[in-house]
Design a protein around this motif. Structure first.
Motif, PDB file in Angstrom:
ATOM      1  N   ILE A 165       0.863  -1.192   0.000  1.00  0.00           N
ATOM      2  CA  ILE A 165       0.000   0.000   0.000  1.00  0.00           C
ATOM      3  C   ILE A 165       0.890   1.230   0.000  1.00  0.00           C
ATOM      4  O   ILE A 165       1.580   1.503   0.982  1.00  0.00           O
ATOM      5  N   PRO A 166       0.936   1.970  -1.090  1.00  0.00           N
ATOM      6  CA  PRO A 166       1.853   3.118  -1.189  1.00  0.00           C
ATOM      7  C   PRO A 166       1.467   4.250  -0.243  1.00  0.00           C
ATOM      8  O   PRO A 166       0.287   4.431   0.100  1.00  0.00           O
ATOM      9  N   ASP A 167       2.486   4.999   0.186  1.00  0.00           N
ATOM     10  CA  ASP A 167       2.260   6.125   1.102  1.00  0.00           C
ATOM     11  C   ASP A 167       1.375   7.190   0.480  1.00  0.00           C
ATOM     12  O   ASP A 167       0.698   7.943   1.193  1.00  0.00           O
ATOM     13  N   SER A 168       1.373   7.276  -0.854  1.00  0.00           N
ATOM     14  CA  SER A 168       0.579   8.315  -1.515  1.00  0.00           C
ATOM     15  C   SER A 168      -0.912   8.159  -1.229  1.00  0.00           C
ATOM     16  O   SER A 168      -1.654   9.148  -1.174  1.00  0.00           O
ATOM     17  N   LEU A 169      -1.362   6.918  -1.036  1.00  0.00           N
ATOM     18  CA  LEU A 169      -2.771   6.702  -0.715  1.00  0.00           C
ATOM     19  C   LEU A 169      -3.107   7.221   0.679  1.00  0.00           C
ATOM     20  O   LEU A 169      -4.171   7.801   0.895  1.00  0.00           O
ATOM     21  N   TYR A 170      -2.195   7.009   1.628  1.00  0.00           N
ATOM     22  CA  TYR A 170      -2.399   7.551   2.967  1.00  0.00           C
ATOM     23  C   TYR A 170      -2.435   9.080   2.928  1.00  0.00           C
ATOM     24  O   TYR A 170      -3.283   9.715   3.563  1.00  0.00           O
ATOM     25  N   GLU A 171      -1.485   9.647   2.177  1.00  0.00           N
ATOM     26  CA  GLU A 171      -1.409  11.106   2.104  1.00  0.00           C
ATOM     27  C   GLU A 171      -2.651  11.698   1.449  1.00  0.00           C
ATOM     28  O   GLU A 171      -3.179  12.713   1.902  1.00  0.00           O
ATOM     29  N   ALA A 172      -3.124  11.041   0.396  1.00  0.00           N
ATOM     30  CA  ALA A 172      -4.331  11.529  -0.282  1.00  0.00           C
ATOM     31  C   ALA A 172      -5.540  11.460   0.644  1.00  0.00           C
ATOM     32  O   ALA A 172      -6.380  12.373   0.679  1.00  0.00           O
ATOM     33  N   ALA A 173      -5.634  10.385   1.428  1.00  0.00           N
ATOM     34  CA  ALA A 173      -6.750  10.250   2.359  1.00  0.00           C
ATOM     35  C   ALA A 173      -6.682  11.302   3.467  1.00  0.00           C
ATOM     36  O   ALA A 173      -7.700  11.875   3.865  1.00  0.00           O
ATOM     37  N   GLU A 174      -5.472  11.591   3.933  1.00  0.00           N
ATOM     38  CA  GLU A 174      -5.316  12.610   4.978  1.00  0.00           C
ATOM     39  C   GLU A 174      -5.642  13.999   4.440  1.00  0.00           C
ATOM     40  O   GLU A 174      -6.240  14.819   5.151  1.00  0.00           O
ATOM     41  N   ILE A 175      -5.265  14.276   3.201  1.00  0.00           N
ATOM     42  CA  ILE A 175      -5.597  15.566   2.592  1.00  0.00           C
ATOM     43  C   ILE A 175      -7.113  15.731   2.480  1.00  0.00           C
ATOM     44  O   ILE A 175      -7.657  16.833   2.657  1.00  0.00           O
ATOM     45  N   ASP A 176      -7.816  14.629   2.203  1.00  0.00           N
ATOM     46  CA  ASP A 176      -9.275  14.667   2.113  1.00  0.00           C
ATOM     47  C   ASP A 176      -9.947  14.762   3.476  1.00  0.00           C
ATOM     48  O   ASP A 176     -11.179  14.808   3.561  1.00  0.00           O
ATOM     49  N   GLY A 177      -9.134  14.745   4.538  1.00  0.00           N
ATOM     50  CA  GLY A 177      -9.678  14.901   5.886  1.00  0.00           C
ATOM     51  C   GLY A 177     -10.089  13.603   6.551  1.00  0.00           C
ATOM     52  O   GLY A 177     -10.805  13.636   7.565  1.00  0.00           O
TER      53      GLY A 177
END
Length: 295
Positions: A165-177
């Motif tokens: 699971i790439p870190d970019s998915l975590y970051e995108a989810a965190e940006i979406d709140g």
């Protein structure tokens, strides 16, 4: 369109896999054939794929204990389903934070989990702990001791989460709140399904095949026996009767097809696993190859 020709390596690989599959299946066939073989024939000639004399006496003996076996199957199914669900849930909840790069104290907690794979308190301390918690002679005696959380499962799930699971998915989810719980349920669980199913299968097999919890913690309440405990008790009773000094008892025991019954018991115990296992096979290959990003 021209058909693609198989290479020599592919042909050899297919032949090897076919032979390997046959070698895996043959013991199960031999087990079943032995369970429907006449006892005297089995003792005289040994195990055979084509016995000289067939007999269903072993299964007839099991059918006489049908009510007990059905109840034991029910307990095994309930313990396996609940235990597997708890095992996978708790293991995933522990593995997820350990897979995060910015988790404080991550090194220590990883070592703490890994340490439990190498050392444990032993049988006596475990027995004293669980009996003090009141699980003795209850349904929870089959469920809680030893198998509720697996350090091996935690490490395997954590490794899968980290690598697939790439870190970019975590970051995108965190940006979406999204909160950590939302990320876990909406991102991690769907993408981690292959490893969760794989580890769940291992946990389920452990619960289904377990007989030690019943041996240690079910002393008076044998109504809570699972199928492994019940079948093990049946084998022990047959052996006890056969070794009795009472001539009437020993002669009655000699009429029981003890060897064939042991084969029938083993076949009955593994039959559900053989029927269910193929339905989860697709997840095993996915657990090795599936990544977090799909095209």
């Amino acid at each position: 369109m021209r058909e693609k020709k198989f290479s020599k390596f592919q042909i050899l690989a297919n032949v090897v896999m076919i032979l390997w599959t046959i070698l895996i299946i043959l013991p199960f066939i031999l087990l079943f054939m032995s369970s429907i073989t006449d006892e005297n024939t089995l003792v005289a000639n040994g195990y055979s794929f084509l016995p000289k004399k067939f007999s269903l006496a072993a299964y007839s003996y099991l059918i006489k204990s049908g009510a007990k076996i059905v109840k034991a199957y029910g307990i095994s199914i309930a313990v396996t389903l609940v235990g597997t669900l708890l095992n996978v849930t708790l293991s995933a909840l522990m593995a997820y934070p350990l897979s995060l790069k910015n988790l404080p104290g991550k090194t220590f907690m990883n070592f703490f989990v890994f340490f439990t794979m190498l050392f444990n308190g032993g049988i006596v301390p475990s027995y004293l702990l669980w009996t003090s918690l009141g699980v003795k002679d209850t349904f929870f005696a089959q469920l809680l001791p030893n198998f509720l959380v697996s350090a091996w499962n935690v490490m395997m799930i954590r490794t899968y989460f980290t690598t697939s699971i790439p870190d970019s998915l975590y970051e995108a989810a965190e940006i979406d709140g999204a909160s950590q719980l939302k990320i876990f349920t909406s991102v991690v669980i769907p993408l981690g399904k292959p490893i969760l199913v794989t580890m769940g299968t291992f946990a389920g097999l452990t619960y289904w095949n377990d007989w030690t919890n019943g041996l240690y913690y079910l002393v008076k309440n044998q109504d809570m026996y699972n199928v492994q405990n019940l079948l093990n008790r049946m084998v022990s009773n047959i052996q006890y009767l056969a070794s009795s000094s009472n001539s009437n008892v020993s002669s009655a025991a000699s009429a029981i097809p003890s060897t064939a019954i042991q084969m029938a018991i083993a076949f009955v115990a593994i039959l559900p696993i053989m029927l269910i296992f193929p339905f989860f096979q697709k997840y095993y290959s996915k657990g090795l190859t599936l990544g977090g990003v799909k095209g």
